[in-house]
Design an enzyme around this catalytic site. Structure first.
Site, PDB file in Angstrom:
ATOM      1  N   ASN A   1      -6.355  -2.201   2.560  1.00  0.00           N
ATOM      2  CA  ASN A   1      -6.393  -3.649   2.703  1.00  0.00           C
ATOM      3  C   ASN A   1      -7.837  -4.089   2.891  1.00  0.00           C
ATOM      4  O   ASN A   1      -8.643  -3.356   3.461  1.00  0.00           O
ATOM      5  CB  ASN A   1      -5.590  -4.102   3.929  1.00  0.00           C
ATOM      6  CG  ASN A   1      -4.106  -4.120   3.678  1.00  0.00           C
ATOM      7  OD1 ASN A   1      -3.638  -4.082   2.552  1.00  0.00           O
ATOM      8  ND2 ASN A   1      -3.337  -4.172   4.752  1.00  0.00           N
TER       9      ASN A   1
ATOM     10  N   ARG B   1       0.826  -1.218   0.000  1.00  0.00           N
ATOM     11  CA  ARG B   1       0.000   0.000   0.000  1.00  0.00           C
ATOM     12  C   ARG B   1       0.852   1.255   0.000  1.00  0.00           C
ATOM     13  O   ARG B   1       0.558   2.208  -0.718  1.00  0.00           O
ATOM     14  CB  ARG B   1      -0.956   0.013   1.191  1.00  0.00           C
ATOM     15  CG  ARG B   1      -2.112  -0.962   1.033  1.00  0.00           C
ATOM     16  CD  ARG B   1      -2.994  -0.977   2.251  1.00  0.00           C
ATOM     17  NE  ARG B   1      -2.198  -1.363   3.411  1.00  0.00           N
ATOM     18  CZ  ARG B   1      -2.462  -1.020   4.657  1.00  0.00           C
ATOM     19  NH1 ARG B   1      -3.496  -0.271   4.936  1.00  0.00           N
ATOM     20  NH2 ARG B   1      -1.685  -1.415   5.651  1.00  0.00           N
TER      21      ARG B   1
END
EC number: 3.6.1.7
Length: 100
Positions: free
Chosen positions: A43, A25
């Site tokens: 997520n 990320r």
């Protein structure tokens, strides 16, 4: 479609595979900001990563290639790309959101 003459697209991408717990990320945020793409990344509880991308068709194509192949530590098994039809929310930046 010609070049990016003001064309703004939005795509929702679900990335499945080994993509959590490896800095995916954060790398995605850096890449999107460097590419002037807006949206967010988070997520998912199922182990996937969800990414909302907004930019020109070319910018989004480049981001999708990066999401699939751009991080060597990631083992991407599937990239599910959904075009989001207008009208859509305009994003000002690219952010990391909490897990959903």
């Amino acid at each position: 479609m010609s070049s990016d003459d003001g064309i703004l697209e939005t795509r929702l991408v679900r990335v499945r595979g080994q993509v959590q717990g490896i800095g995916y990320r954060e790398a995605c945020v850096r890449r999107a900001r460097a590419s002037a793409v807006t949206g967010w990344v988070r997520n998912r509880m199922d182990g996937s990563v969800e990414v909302m991308l907004q930019g020109s068709p070319e910018q989004l194509d480049d981001m999708c290639v990066w999401l699939d192949e751009g991080m060597s530590a990631a083992l991407v098994e599937e990239l599910e790309v959904t075009e989001v039809p207008p009208p859509f929310t305009r994003f000002d930046a690219f952010e990391r959101l909490p897990t959903l």
